[in-house]
Every structure is written in structure tokens, then in C-alpha cells.
Design an enzyme around this catalytic site. Structure first.
Site, PDB file in Angstrom:
ATOM      1  N   CYS A 157     -15.072   0.725  -3.852  1.00 43.70           N
ATOM      2  CA  CYS A 157     -16.294   0.705  -3.041  1.00 43.70           C
ATOM      3  C   CYS A 157     -17.102   1.957  -3.356  1.00 43.70           C
ATOM      4  O   CYS A 157     -17.596   2.650  -2.478  1.00 43.70           O
ATOM      5  CB  CYS A 157     -15.988   0.595  -1.546  1.00 43.70           C
ATOM      6  SG  CYS A 157     -14.881   1.838  -0.892  1.00 43.70           S
ATOM      7  N   ASP A 198       0.851  -1.181   0.000  1.00 40.99           N
ATOM      8  CA  ASP A 198       0.000   0.000   0.000  1.00 40.99           C
ATOM      9  C   ASP A 198       0.888   1.232   0.000  1.00 40.99           C
ATOM     10  O   ASP A 198       1.922   1.262   0.694  1.00 40.99           O
ATOM     11  CB  ASP A 198      -0.923   0.023   1.219  1.00 40.99           C
ATOM     12  CG  ASP A 198      -2.099   0.972   1.030  1.00 40.99           C
ATOM     13  OD1 ASP A 198      -3.206   0.487   0.723  1.00 40.99           O
ATOM     14  OD2 ASP A 198      -1.906   2.198   1.161  1.00 40.99           O
ATOM     15  N   ASP A 249      -7.505  -2.574  -5.186  1.00 34.32           N
ATOM     16  CA  ASP A 249      -8.647  -2.105  -4.402  1.00 34.32           C
ATOM     17  C   ASP A 249      -8.460  -0.593  -4.295  1.00 34.32           C
ATOM     18  O   ASP A 249      -7.898  -0.088  -3.329  1.00 34.32           O
ATOM     19  CB  ASP A 249      -8.655  -2.782  -3.029  1.00 34.32           C
ATOM     20  CG  ASP A 249      -9.964  -2.560  -2.284  1.00 34.32           C
ATOM     21  OD1 ASP A 249     -10.801  -1.789  -2.780  1.00 34.32           O
ATOM     22  OD2 ASP A 249     -10.135  -3.154  -1.209  1.00 34.32           O
TER      23      ASP A 249
END
Length: 430
Positions: free
Chosen positions: A359, A263, A306
Site C-alpha cells: 500500500c 503473519d 501483502d
């Protein structure tokens, strides 16, 4: 605390959020610190009142013909907690800690207002300027899709099949009414409480300490399953965050193969270390810096992005974010999304796959980004989502939740009973 005190507290918190533009958790925390006499049940009820009020802020304002914090809190009790005007006024009568509220007759008149006469975005409880994006995403069903985002979310668990099975976790949560999720093959759902009822603290359970499950929305579980990992593969979780999908991959791969978890904000990776230990995972390699990925270019069987996004799919859980989103937020996130797609795609081997997940429910962050990526990278092609969906879900009859022009999948509370997620999959041509 009686209902009057809880109502007054919710009004104070909503006022704090409105005047100081603060996130809900911060305002609730500060209220709790300055009112230490409030018990855990009181704090849960006040939190529920605040969150419910923000979920339906616009329609509450229309019904009450006013949108002050008091209007929103009272409307929440009437419309979402199903307390009648007569019951409410009787309950507050003589309570010195209760706020002043309109008369019973006035409240009855408010509830009689015809919501169908309100503007579509008011009925949908979303900012007016986002209505066009929702219509692009869902066509003539956009209003119903937005309304479904106003409900309380359930608590979903993902069973860690490296440590146990779903039946054992279901037994552990039998008293809470847990049941198997409809779509995620290893998911368990505990429905949200009503009114002042608080959600259970699942992470305080012994079964959590044993590594039997992780808290993960069913939609997130499905996004991981749609990536289609297999034992023995080389996987890169490029925006790993706290590691929820990496842990799901490890279970799907039966601890065989390798998962590189990276990340850009390495502080987000820190919780993963304990989660890996608790889950008994042996194949996740945490990469703190981009330099640690050197040598992996063109070697990964699967890469998951993601992507950072506006989080519109999580509005059930973070309703205050619905009222803070701006054009700049979207512009910033779409730039981030294009960058991570560029940066992560170089790690996919010929014949390997790239999965793009957000999302968000906004086409600007989903199908628009996929179209732009495919235009820049003709060496990638889309995968068959119908086949992937059938292999990922437990209910073989569940409709495939296609996005606009069948370019990806859109999960949502109304379509799939999950948080909002977008999934698109690509294969690098051999």
C-alpha cells in the site's frame, strides 16, 4: 459546541500532535477523555478538522504565511470546508470559547495568495525530499497524483458473496447514498461527508453482524482480485494481518480449496478468528508460527505477499504519517520486503504464481524490489498484467494503471479512485 469551540479544540489537538509527536488517534482520544462534555457530533467535527488540516499542511501554511496549529485550522475552514472569511469571523464573534483569529480583510488577503508561486512539493502537500520518488513513480503527473492524496477517503465495503449479493447490501445502505464501486466487482462505496459530517459506523449495522460485508478499500479488493485465485486451489496469504484478503479469497473460491493465513506478528491474526466465523468461511487455516508452514514448500498454487511498507498509499486516511516518514522508515521496509519475498517464494509450486502487493506509491518499495527479486530469481517470470486487469475489474474500459516500465500496476486516488496500492505478479517457471 459551536464552531468556535470546535476550532479551539482542533487547535489544541494539532498543538499536542506537533509538540509531543503523537499519532492523531492518541491525541484525539486524550482530548475527548479530558472534555467529556463534547458530544459525538462535536468529536467527529474536531477529528475532521484535524485530519483535513494535516492533509494540506504545506499549502495551508503557504496561503496563511504561517504554519501554526491556528493557521492550519483556520485555513482548513476556509479552503476545505468552504466557509468564507466573512462567515467565519461573524460566526466566531462573541463566542467566548473561540480562539482569536485574523481580521476578515487579512483572511481575504490570504486566500488571494497565488499558490502557483509555491514550491512544487508545497503545492503537492508532501515532504520535499519525497518529491523525487513521486516523480519517478508518476512522471510529469506526480504533483497532481500527490494532490489527489489530500482528499477525504470514502468508506468502501466488500460484499461477502458467501452470504448475500451486492444488491441486498446496497439496499441496506440506501439511506447513506451507497453505490456500486466502478472497478471492484463486489464493492460498495459510501462517499465521504463534507465539513463536520461524520462517516457512518458500518460495523454497528445488523447487516455487518450477519456477515454480509467487510470494510475494505476498493484498491485492496482489486489487489485480491488481481491475484486470480480459483476454487479448489491451494493458497498461502503470507502477510495476512487481520485477514481481509484471505476472506476475499475465500469468497472468490466459493469456499472450495484451502487458504493458509500466516503473519510474522501473530497478534495481528487474532481479529481474523471472529471475522472467519461471521463470514461463514470454512477454508481458511490460520498459521500462527512459521513452523506451522512446514511441508507447504513448493506446493502452493498461489502465494500472496501483502508486504510491510511505509503506507504512503493510505495518506488520505492517515495524513499524520505523511509528516513522520523518514529515510530510515523506507530502508527498514525495503529490507523487510526483500526478506518476505525470499521467504514466501519457496512455497510456490512450479507453474504457480506469486503476487507482491504494497500500500505504497514509492518505487523504492515497488518496482525496485521487483527488479531486485527477478535478478535474484531467474526461475520466476512476470505475468501478463493487461489480461489479469481485464479479468479482475468490473469496468472493461478502465485504463490499465501500469507502473514505471510496465513493471507492475499502481493504483491511486487519481488513477483509480482508490487508496494507493502496488501489484506485481510472477509465475514460477515449470
Amino acid at each position: 459546541m459551536r464552531l468556535g469551540g470546535r476550532l479551539q479544540a482542533a487547535i489544541e489537538v494539532l498543538t499536542d500532535i506537533e509538540t509531543r509527536h503523537r499519532p492523531v488517534p492518541d491525541a484525539l482520544k486524550d482530548w475527548g477523555l479530558s472534555h467529556r462534555f463534547a458530544g459525538s457530533g462535536d468529536r467527529a467535527a474536531i477529528s475532521n478538522l484535524v485530519h483535513d488540516a494535516l492533509r494540506m499542511k504545506l499549502s495551508h501554511g503557504f496561503i496563511m504565511d504561517g504554519d501554526t496549529p491556528a493557521d492550519l485550522a483556520v485555513a482548513t475552514l476556509l479552503r476545505q470546508w468552504n466557509i468564507t472569511p466573512e462567515e467565519l469571523t461573524a460566526s466566531l464573534d462573541g463566542d467566548k470559547f473561540a480562539p482569536e483569529i485574523p481580521s476578515t480583510d487579512h483572511l481575504v488577503a490570504c486566500l488571494a495568495r497565488d499558490l502557483s508561486q509555491a514550491e512544487p512539493h508545497v503545492r503537492a502537500d508532501i515532504p520535499e525530499w519525497l518529491a523525487a520518488s513521486f516523480e519517478r513513480a508518476f512522471g510529469d503527473q506526480w504533483e497532481a497524483e500527490a494532490q489527489a492524496m489530500t482528499a477525504r477517503p470514502p468508506l468502501d465495503l466488500r460484499v461477502n458473496t458467501l452470504a448475500t449479493d451486492r444488491d441486498q447490501v446496497l439496499e441496506a445502505f440506501a439511506e447513506q447514498g451507497a453505490h456500486a464501486t466502478r472497478l471492484a466487482p463486489n464493492g460498495i462505496r459510501i462517499e465521504p461527508g463534507l465539513g463536520p459530517q461524520r462517516q457512518i459506523a458500518a460495523t454497528s449495522e445488523v447487516s455487518f453482524a450477519r456477515g454480509w460485508f467487510e470494510i475494505q478499500d476498493e484498491g485492496s479488493q482489486l489487489a485480491a482480485a488481481l491475484a486470480g485465485v480459483y476454487p479448489g486451489e491451494k493458497v498461502l496469504d503470507y502477510c495476512a494481518g487481520g485477514g481481509g484478503k484471505s476472506l476475499a479469497f475465500a469468497a472468490m473460491m466459493n469456499n472450495e480449496g484451502s487458504i493458509n493465513a500466516y503473519d510474522a506478528d501473530r497478534r495481528r491474526l487474532a481479529p481474523m478468528i471472529e471475522r472467519i466465523r461471521r463470514a461463514g468461511v470454512e477454508i481458511i487455516h490460520v498459521k500462527e508460527r512459521a513452523a506451522n508452514l512446514a511441508g507447504l514448500e513448493g506446493r502452493m498454487d498461489r502465494v500472496l505477499i501483502d508486504a510491510p511498507c511505509t503506507g504512503t498509499g493510505t495518506w488520505r486516511r492517515r495524513p499524520d504519517a505523511k509528516w513522520r516518514i523518514s529515510d530510515k522508515n523506507i530502508a527498514d521496509r525495503t529490507a523487510d520486503q526483500d526478506k518476505v519475498l525470499e521467504d514466501a517464494s519457496v512455497f510456490v509450486r512450479p507453474g504457480g504464481e506469486l503476487a507482491y502487493v504494497t500500500c505504497s506509491l514509492l518505487p523504492e518499495e515497488n518496482t525496485d524490489r521487483v527488479k531486485a527479486f527477478l535478478q535474484r530469481h531467474p526461475e520466476f517470470e512476470t505475468i501478463s498484467l493487461k489480461e489479469r486487469w481485464r479479468s479482475a475489474v468490473a469496468d472493461a474500459d478502465a485504463p490499465v494503471p501500469y507502473a514505471d516500465q510496465n513493471l507492475g500496476l499502481v493504483l491511486s486516488p487519481r488513477r483509480t479512485g482508490t487508496d494507493g496500492f502496488y501489484f506485481a505478479g510472477f509465475r514460477r517457471k515449470a
